[in-house]
Design an enzyme around this catalytic site. Structure first.
Site, PDB file in Angstrom:
ATOM      1  CE  LYS A 285      -3.990   1.808   2.534  1.00  0.00           C
ATOM      2  NZ  LYS A 285      -4.785   1.202   3.595  1.00  0.00           N
TER       3      LYS A 285
ATOM      4  CE  LYS B  63      -5.937   1.360  -0.638  1.00  0.00           C
ATOM      5  NZ  LYS B  63      -6.643   1.326   0.731  1.00  0.00           N
TER       6      LYS B  63
HETATM    7  C1  PBG Z   1      -6.710   3.091   4.974  1.00  0.00           C
HETATM    8  C2  PBG Z   1      -7.558   3.049   3.772  1.00  0.00           C
HETATM    9  C3  PBG Z   1      -7.070   3.740   2.498  1.00  0.00           C
HETATM   10  C4  PBG Z   1      -8.192   3.290   1.584  1.00  0.00           C
HETATM   11  C5  PBG Z   1      -8.858   2.316   2.069  1.00  0.00           C
HETATM   12  N1  PBG Z   1      -8.306   2.001   3.356  1.00  0.00           N
HETATM   13  C6  PBG Z   1      -6.286   4.793   2.292  1.00  0.00           C
HETATM   14  C7  PBG Z   1      -6.226   6.121   3.136  1.00  0.00           C
HETATM   15  O1  PBG Z   1      -7.191   6.664   3.373  1.00  0.00           O
HETATM   16  O2  PBG Z   1      -5.151   6.309   3.368  1.00  0.00           O
HETATM   17  C8  PBG Z   1      -8.132   3.915   0.209  1.00  0.00           C
HETATM   18  C9  PBG Z   1      -9.255   3.349  -0.874  1.00  0.00           C
HETATM   19  C10 PBG Z   1      -9.684   4.127  -1.802  1.00  0.00           C
HETATM   20  O3  PBG Z   1      -8.932   5.381  -2.201  1.00  0.00           O
HETATM   21  O4  PBG Z   1     -10.516   3.790  -2.620  1.00  0.00           O
HETATM   22  N2  PBG Z   1      -6.854   2.144   5.765  1.00  0.00           N
END
Ligand code: PBG
Length: 344
Positions: free
Chosen positions: A214, A268
């Protein structure tokens, strides 16, 4: 312009057949039937995981401003969408709660509540639609008053204490009926700790999808509006998410998460990271997923709304790109729309 540098036009010395050795790749592209015969990758409904947003209340939906066509849903409406998804053949949902601000605190303790929004949704969905898979996000950010994925002490996201909280939260998610828990906080050691905690509680059959790679990314913006962390978050997540300049480090994260017991891995964001997906699939050959995140969705939707691209074609092309890169599946806000198109 210097006339001496002008290139003389003369007849080509070689014919095209001499140049290509009679190989002509256009032969198989000449008709729809032959293009279909040689198509290398295929997108099916079985490739789709649909992320949905949850809010408290009843019979209410709120559109996410930066994600036209995407809604925060109360649990009863989420159940209806789960029924629709199952009817379309979508294998699984991933749920993300927009938690009441009054319930958010410094440590994200609401994740431990067996009846928190995410767990209530899991129970209701699994009761009404047992045949659909439910994937729960195992990070603290929807529950913390500062929007970080970890416990914040003296300006530092503390690793080990966060891991304990995430593991305990994962057990509650499993108890509510989650089929897969997906720790997304990027703390060190979280996968092993979640596996141990699940096993100790008797949830050997609950799988772990690791958000193994991530990246610290600008593409999460609309998501933060969707779950209400946008106004809370100060600074960035660079002390725990991966530097988006790094690929070797991403492979080390994956290797470690697999060693600790991850059943499947995720990359991601998605489209800007196809190289990571391909590398991960080639190096580890494990179930590999991508999250086509909120900013990617928003970009396609915004350009389409302006008439600058054909939104539907761009949507389908972007998803095929994930398959070509080696994905077994894709988390995408487009899931129901794609499923409908694929059904014909
Ligand atoms: C954090 C989380 C994020 C997303 C899902 N869970 C990133 C964040 O806010 O830093 C992003 C999903 C998206 O952008 O569609 N645990």
């Amino acid at each position: 312009m210097d006339s001496k540098r002008r290139i003389a036009i003369s007849t080509p010395s070689r014919s095209v057949d001499e140049i290509t050795g009679s190989r002509r790749l256009r032969r198989m592209r000449k008709a729809d039937w032959s293009r279909r015969l040689v198509q290398e990758n295929h997108l099916t409904v079985n490739d789709l995981i649909w992320p949905i947003f949850l809010i408290d209340g009843e019979n209410r939906r709120e559109e996410v401003a930066a994600m036209p066509g995407v809604f925060r849903l109360t649990v009863d409406l989420a159940v209806k969408e789960a029924e629709r998804a199952a009817a379309l053949g979508i294998p699984a949902l991933a749920t993300f709660p927009n938690v009441n601000l009054a319930l958010r605190d410094l440590t994200g303790s609401e994740i431990l509540n067996p009846d928190n929004l995410i767990n209530r949704a899991t129970r209701a969905i699994k009761q009404a639609v047992p045949e659909i898979g439910v994937i729960t996000d195992g990070a603290l950010d929807p529950f913390t008053s500062h929007g970080h994925d970890g416990i914040l002490r003296d300006g530092i996201i503390v690793n080990d204490e966060t891991v304990e909280q995430v593991a305990a939260g994962a057990v509650q998610q499993a108890a509510a009926g989650a089929d897969i828990v997906a720790p997304s906080d990027m703390m060190d050691g979280r996968i092993g700790a979640v596996r141990d905690a699940l096993d100790a509680a008797g949830f050997q059959d609950v799988a772990i999808m690791s958000y193994a790679t991530k990246f610290a990314s600008a593409f999460y913006g609309p998501y933060r509006e969707a779950i209400g962390t946008q106004g809370l978050l100060k600074g960035d997540k660079k002390t725990y998410y991966l530097d988006h300049a790094n690929s070797d480090e991403a492979m080390r994260e994956i290797e470690q998460d697999l060693d600790e017991g991850a059943d499947m891995i995720m990359v991601k964001p998605g489209l800007p990271y196809l190289d990571i997906i391909r590398r991960a699939k080639d190096e580890f050959a494990v179930p590999t997923f991508a999250y086509q995140v909120s900013g990617e969705y928003a970009m396609i939707e915004a350009a389409a709304a302006n008439g600058w691209i054909d939104g539907e074609k761009a949507m389908m092309e972007s998803l095929m790109a994930f398959k070509r890169a080696g994905c077994d599946g894709i988390l995408t806000y487009f899931a129901p729309r794609v499923a409908e198109i694929l059904r014909g």
